[in-house]
Design an enzyme around this catalytic site. Structure first.
Site, PDB file in Angstrom:
ATOM      1  N   ASP A 135     -14.817 -12.819  -2.809  1.00  0.00           N
ATOM      2  CA  ASP A 135     -14.831 -11.500  -2.176  1.00  0.00           C
ATOM      3  C   ASP A 135     -15.152 -11.735  -0.704  1.00  0.00           C
ATOM      4  O   ASP A 135     -16.257 -12.176  -0.369  1.00  0.00           O
ATOM      5  CB  ASP A 135     -15.915 -10.636  -2.848  1.00  0.00           C
ATOM      6  CG  ASP A 135     -16.011  -9.244  -2.231  1.00  0.00           C
ATOM      7  OD1 ASP A 135     -15.432  -9.030  -1.140  1.00  0.00           O
ATOM      8  OD2 ASP A 135     -16.666  -8.377  -2.824  1.00  0.00           O
ATOM      9  N   GLY A 187      -0.270 -12.146  -0.545  1.00  0.00           N
ATOM     10  CA  GLY A 187      -1.106 -13.287  -0.926  1.00  0.00           C
ATOM     11  C   GLY A 187      -0.576 -13.947  -2.196  1.00  0.00           C
ATOM     12  O   GLY A 187      -0.472 -15.181  -2.277  1.00  0.00           O
ATOM     13  N   SER A 227      -0.794  -7.991  11.755  1.00  0.00           N
ATOM     14  CA  SER A 227       0.168  -6.907  11.513  1.00  0.00           C
ATOM     15  C   SER A 227       0.776  -6.526  12.857  1.00  0.00           C
ATOM     16  O   SER A 227       0.186  -6.806  13.908  1.00  0.00           O
ATOM     17  CB  SER A 227      -0.595  -5.712  10.947  1.00  0.00           C
ATOM     18  OG  SER A 227       0.176  -4.531  11.021  1.00  0.00           O
ATOM     19  N   GLY A 260       0.834  -8.580  -3.989  1.00  0.00           N
ATOM     20  CA  GLY A 260       1.501  -8.544  -2.691  1.00  0.00           C
ATOM     21  C   GLY A 260       1.744  -9.878  -2.012  1.00  0.00           C
ATOM     22  O   GLY A 260       2.151 -10.871  -2.628  1.00  0.00           O
ATOM     23  N   TYR A 309      -7.326   1.393  10.923  1.00  0.00           N
ATOM     24  CA  TYR A 309      -6.681   0.156  10.444  1.00  0.00           C
ATOM     25  C   TYR A 309      -6.196  -0.649  11.654  1.00  0.00           C
ATOM     26  O   TYR A 309      -6.430  -1.853  11.759  1.00  0.00           O
ATOM     27  CB  TYR A 309      -5.515   0.520   9.521  1.00  0.00           C
ATOM     28  CG  TYR A 309      -4.696  -0.682   9.078  1.00  0.00           C
ATOM     29  CD1 TYR A 309      -5.206  -1.566   8.128  1.00  0.00           C
ATOM     30  CD2 TYR A 309      -3.436  -0.933   9.613  1.00  0.00           C
ATOM     31  CE1 TYR A 309      -4.462  -2.674   7.717  1.00  0.00           C
ATOM     32  CE2 TYR A 309      -2.687  -2.039   9.215  1.00  0.00           C
ATOM     33  CZ  TYR A 309      -3.211  -2.892   8.266  1.00  0.00           C
ATOM     34  OH  TYR A 309      -2.478  -3.994   7.863  1.00  0.00           O
ATOM     35  N   GLY A 348      -7.175 -12.995  -1.272  1.00  0.00           N
ATOM     36  CA  GLY A 348      -6.458 -11.781  -1.704  1.00  0.00           C
ATOM     37  C   GLY A 348      -5.144 -12.058  -2.416  1.00  0.00           C
ATOM     38  O   GLY A 348      -4.091 -11.556  -2.029  1.00  0.00           O
ATOM     39  N   CYS A 349      -5.223 -12.852  -3.516  1.00  0.00           N
ATOM     40  CA  CYS A 349      -3.980 -13.258  -4.204  1.00  0.00           C
ATOM     41  C   CYS A 349      -3.687 -12.448  -5.464  1.00  0.00           C
ATOM     42  O   CYS A 349      -2.830 -12.837  -6.256  1.00  0.00           O
ATOM     43  CB  CYS A 349      -4.050 -14.743  -4.570  1.00  0.00           C
ATOM     44  SG  CYS A 349      -4.061 -15.802  -3.123  1.00  0.00           S
ATOM     45  N   SER A 350      -4.380 -11.326  -5.684  1.00  0.00           N
ATOM     46  CA  SER A 350      -4.127 -10.562  -6.918  1.00  0.00           C
ATOM     47  C   SER A 350      -2.802  -9.809  -6.848  1.00  0.00           C
ATOM     48  O   SER A 350      -2.258  -9.409  -7.869  1.00  0.00           O
ATOM     49  CB  SER A 350      -5.274  -9.578  -7.179  1.00  0.00           C
ATOM     50  OG  SER A 350      -5.293  -8.579  -6.178  1.00  0.00           O
TER      51      SER A 350
HETATM   52  N1  LIG Z   1       2.108  -4.170   3.250  1.00  0.00           N
HETATM   53  C1  LIG Z   1       2.273  -4.013   4.550  1.00  0.00           C
HETATM   54  O1  LIG Z   1       3.049  -3.153   5.006  1.00  0.00           O
HETATM   55  C2  LIG Z   1       1.559  -4.922   5.502  1.00  0.00           C
HETATM   56  C3  LIG Z   1       0.421  -5.625   5.156  1.00  0.00           C
HETATM   57  N2  LIG Z   1      -0.208  -6.423   6.088  1.00  0.00           N
HETATM   58  C4  LIG Z   1      -1.405  -7.184   5.747  1.00  0.00           C
HETATM   59  O2  LIG Z   1      -1.084  -8.102   4.723  1.00  0.00           O
HETATM   60  C5  LIG Z   1      -2.248  -8.430   3.980  1.00  0.00           C
HETATM   61  C6  LIG Z   1      -1.932  -8.350   2.493  1.00  0.00           C
HETATM   62  O3  LIG Z   1      -1.583  -7.014   2.166  1.00  0.00           O
HETATM   63  P1  LIG Z   1      -0.504  -6.638   1.049  1.00  0.00           P
HETATM   64  O4  LIG Z   1      -0.147  -7.803   0.255  1.00  0.00           O
HETATM   65  O5  LIG Z   1       0.542  -5.857   1.699  1.00  0.00           O
HETATM   66  O6  LIG Z   1      -1.376  -5.596   0.191  1.00  0.00           O
HETATM   67  P2  LIG Z   1      -1.960  -5.640  -1.300  1.00  0.00           P
HETATM   68  O7  LIG Z   1      -2.767  -4.409  -1.416  1.00  0.00           O
HETATM   69  O8  LIG Z   1      -0.880  -5.897  -2.282  1.00  0.00           O
HETATM   70  O9  LIG Z   1      -2.911  -6.936  -1.277  1.00  0.00           O
HETATM   71  C7  LIG Z   1      -4.146  -6.948  -0.637  1.00  0.00           C
HETATM   72  C8  LIG Z   1      -4.994  -8.031  -1.283  1.00  0.00           C
HETATM   73  O10 LIG Z   1      -6.252  -8.081  -0.597  1.00  0.00           O
HETATM   74  C9  LIG Z   1      -7.253  -8.110  -1.600  1.00  0.00           C
HETATM   75  N3  LIG Z   1      -8.561  -7.671  -1.132  1.00  0.00           N
HETATM   76  C10 LIG Z   1      -8.947  -6.447  -0.670  1.00  0.00           C
HETATM   77  N4  LIG Z   1     -10.266  -6.461  -0.388  1.00  0.00           N
HETATM   78  C11 LIG Z   1     -10.712  -7.724  -0.671  1.00  0.00           C
HETATM   79  C12 LIG Z   1     -11.972  -8.368  -0.593  1.00  0.00           C
HETATM   80  N5  LIG Z   1     -13.072  -7.720  -0.184  1.00  0.00           N
HETATM   81  N6  LIG Z   1     -12.057  -9.668  -0.957  1.00  0.00           N
HETATM   82  C13 LIG Z   1     -10.962 -10.337  -1.388  1.00  0.00           C
HETATM   83  N7  LIG Z   1      -9.761  -9.778  -1.518  1.00  0.00           N
HETATM   84  C14 LIG Z   1      -9.635  -8.489  -1.162  1.00  0.00           C
HETATM   85  C15 LIG Z   1      -6.727  -7.222  -2.718  1.00  0.00           C
HETATM   86  O11 LIG Z   1      -7.456  -7.466  -3.888  1.00  0.00           O
HETATM   87  P3  LIG Z   1      -7.808  -6.336  -5.007  1.00  0.00           P
HETATM   88  O12 LIG Z   1      -6.643  -6.360  -5.939  1.00  0.00           O
HETATM   89  O13 LIG Z   1      -9.054  -6.835  -5.632  1.00  0.00           O
HETATM   90  O14 LIG Z   1      -7.973  -5.049  -4.276  1.00  0.00           O
HETATM   91  C16 LIG Z   1      -5.292  -7.737  -2.748  1.00  0.00           C
HETATM   92  O15 LIG Z   1      -5.222  -8.940  -3.468  1.00  0.00           O
HETATM   93  C17 LIG Z   1      -3.333  -7.459   4.454  1.00  0.00           C
HETATM   94  O16 LIG Z   1      -4.188  -8.137   5.355  1.00  0.00           O
HETATM   95  C18 LIG Z   1      -2.556  -6.366   5.186  1.00  0.00           C
HETATM   96  O17 LIG Z   1      -3.324  -5.784   6.199  1.00  0.00           O
HETATM   97  C19 LIG Z   1       0.281  -6.577   7.350  1.00  0.00           C
HETATM   98  C20 LIG Z   1       1.402  -5.911   7.742  1.00  0.00           C
HETATM   99  C21 LIG Z   1       2.104  -5.020   6.856  1.00  0.00           C
HETATM  100  C1  LIG Z   2       7.428   2.562  14.341  1.00  0.00           C
HETATM  101  C2  LIG Z   2       7.184   4.011  14.424  1.00  0.00           C
HETATM  102  C3  LIG Z   2       6.476   4.692  13.493  1.00  0.00           C
HETATM  103  C4  LIG Z   2       5.866   4.096  12.283  1.00  0.00           C
HETATM  104  C5  LIG Z   2       5.593   2.862  12.018  1.00  0.00           C
HETATM  105  C6  LIG Z   2       5.029   2.397  10.789  1.00  0.00           C
HETATM  106  C7  LIG Z   2       4.904   3.290   9.635  1.00  0.00           C
HETATM  107  C8  LIG Z   2       4.635   1.102  10.717  1.00  0.00           C
HETATM  108  C9  LIG Z   2       3.959   0.529   9.615  1.00  0.00           C
HETATM  109  C10 LIG Z   2       3.435  -0.681   9.704  1.00  0.00           C
HETATM  110  C11 LIG Z   2       2.571  -1.244   8.682  1.00  0.00           C
HETATM  111  C12 LIG Z   2       2.471  -0.648   7.339  1.00  0.00           C
HETATM  112  C13 LIG Z   2       1.781  -2.295   9.008  1.00  0.00           C
HETATM  113  C14 LIG Z   2       0.781  -2.852   8.176  1.00  0.00           C
HETATM  114  O1  LIG Z   2      -0.018  -3.645   8.620  1.00  0.00           O
HETATM  115  C15 LIG Z   2       6.253   6.120  13.653  1.00  0.00           C
HETATM  116  C16 LIG Z   2       4.829   6.338  14.074  1.00  0.00           C
HETATM  117  C17 LIG Z   2       6.522   6.840  12.370  1.00  0.00           C
HETATM  118  C18 LIG Z   2       7.156   6.746  14.688  1.00  0.00           C
HETATM  119  C19 LIG Z   2       7.261   5.988  15.898  1.00  0.00           C
HETATM  120  C20 LIG Z   2       7.804   4.641  15.611  1.00  0.00           C
END
Ligand SMILES: NC(=O)C1=CN([C@@H]2O[C@H](COP(=O)(O)OP(=O)(O)OC[C@H]3O[C@@H](n4cnc5c(N)ncnc54)[C@H](OP(=O)(O)O)[C@@H]3O)[C@@H](O)[C@H]2O)C=CC1
Ligand SMILES: CC1=C(/C=C/C(C)=C/C=C/C(C)=C/C=O)C(C)(C)CCC1
EC number: 1.1.1.300
Length: 317
Positions: A67, A19, A144, A17, A157, A13-15
């Protein structure tokens, strides 16, 4: 091709964010310790990564299509790596899903599990046997805070990340016997396309099957609070990349790695009260009673996060 002494790192997933940022940070390592195989499901999306990698592209960074939802794609990708030798596998690819469960089809839920859970399992199954044979390797999983603590309206999720945490917690013990390490990275909110994509999906949502009160709580209470939380505690993908680099460079890598000290008290509540009442009631109060005061709530949370708790997270610096 990797030169001798270089570690081969494969990242999913390096396209965009996190990655993309991990790939660039490792490929630009001053001592050139890494040969980075940055993968993405659609190579047409490579431009942002190639631009960010600059000179490293073609030297310490190469691209492969992958993928994580396809058995065939995973096999093809790993077979095309020289000797199938991967020192560090970083499972980063993932998708989000937000909203009232009543409005989400089982098909959409399965897509999330197919990527976030089975995608990781598929990768580990393909790469782990070679690591076990070599008695060396490190598997890193982008989990996460939602892999540790449920968050309202993120039910599916959260479940997908909990599933992965359970899988990895079990797997880590066996792997250690083969000198293979397994580490989870547990970021809180991070400003990436993940956030943008979820907000775009929500804007299109029509909430079939959900009652008016639930839709109101989601739109008027949860979404504004979530925005405040992203603003107050959001990290950058570079922060997460730096934390990940620290984890893979550690002599004795930790299994769990929270990246955001502001989240430590939230996770700690779960372990402070085994009945679950403390977490459920605190989340209820934070959202429904203090939601409109989320800015102040966040300041209190910052005070609570003393330096002693901060030591329990991986700091990006
Ligand atoms: N952003 C956040 O708040 C948080 C994110 N995370 C986790 O971090 C990781 C990266 O997310 P983030 O960088 O934020 O999000 P992005 O959406 O920027 O990146 C996600 C990446 O995953 C790829 N992807 C999705 N489906 C597939 C697949 N089937 N095969 C290969 N690649 C795929 C996407 O590719 P494509 O461009 O093709 O869709 C993209 O490159 C995730 O696992 C997410 O759950 C964890 C905590 C917080
Ligand atoms: C902490 C907290 C909240 C929201 C947390 C959020 C929004 C976290 C997002 C995390 C992500 C995006 C993780 C990705 O993997 C609420 C429910 C608003 C209220 C209670 C305290």
């Amino acid at each position: 091709m990797a030169s001798s002494g270089q570690k081969v790192v494969l990242i999913t997933g390096c396209s965009s964010g996190i990655g993309l940022r991990i790939a660039v940070l490792l490929a630009k390592d001053e001592k050139k310790r890494y040969h980075v195989i940055a993968t993405m499901r659609d190579l047409k999306k490579k431009d942002k990564l190639v631009e960010a990698a600059g000179d490293a592209y073609g030297k310490t960074l190469m691209l492969l299509p992958l993928d994580v939802c396809s058995d065939e794609s995973v096999k093809q990708c790993i077979n095309s790596v020289k000797d199938r030798h991967i020192d560090i596998l970083i499972n980063n690819a993932g998708v989000g899903l937000l909203g009232p469960v009543e409005s989400i089809s089982i098909e959409e839920m399965k897509r999330v599990f197919e990527t976030n859970f089975f995608g990781v399992v598929r990768m580990i199954k393909e790469v782990m046997p070679d690591m076990k044979k070599r008695r060396a390797g490190h598997v890193v999983v982008m989990s996460s805070v939602m892999g540790l603590q449920g968050v309202v309206f993120n039910d599916v999720y959260t479940a997908s990340k909990f599933a992965m945490e359970g899988f990895c917690e079990s797997m880590a013990v066996q792997l250690l016997k083969f000198n293979v390490h397994l580490s989870m990275i547990e970021p809180g909110p991070v400003h990436t396309e993940f956030e943008t994509k979820m907000m775009e999906d929500v804007a299109k949502m029509e909430y079939p099957g959900a009652d008016a009160d639930t839709v109101r709580y989601f739109k008027d209470v949860y979404l504004p609070s979530s925005k405040d939380i992203f603003e107050a505690m959001g990290q950058t993908p570079e922060d997460i990349a730096k934390c990940t680099k620290k984890v893979i460079e550690s002599r004795n890598p930790r299994f769990r790695n929270l990246t955001n000290s502001l989240y430590t008290p939230i996770v700690a509540m779960k372990y402070a009260d085994e009945t679950g009442g403390l977490s459920v009631n605190t989340f209820y109060n934070l959202l429904f009673n203090f939601g409109p005061l989320m800015h102040i709530t966040m300041s209190i949370l910052k005070c609570l996060t003393c330096s002693c708790l901060r030591r329990r997270t991986i700091s990006p610096n």
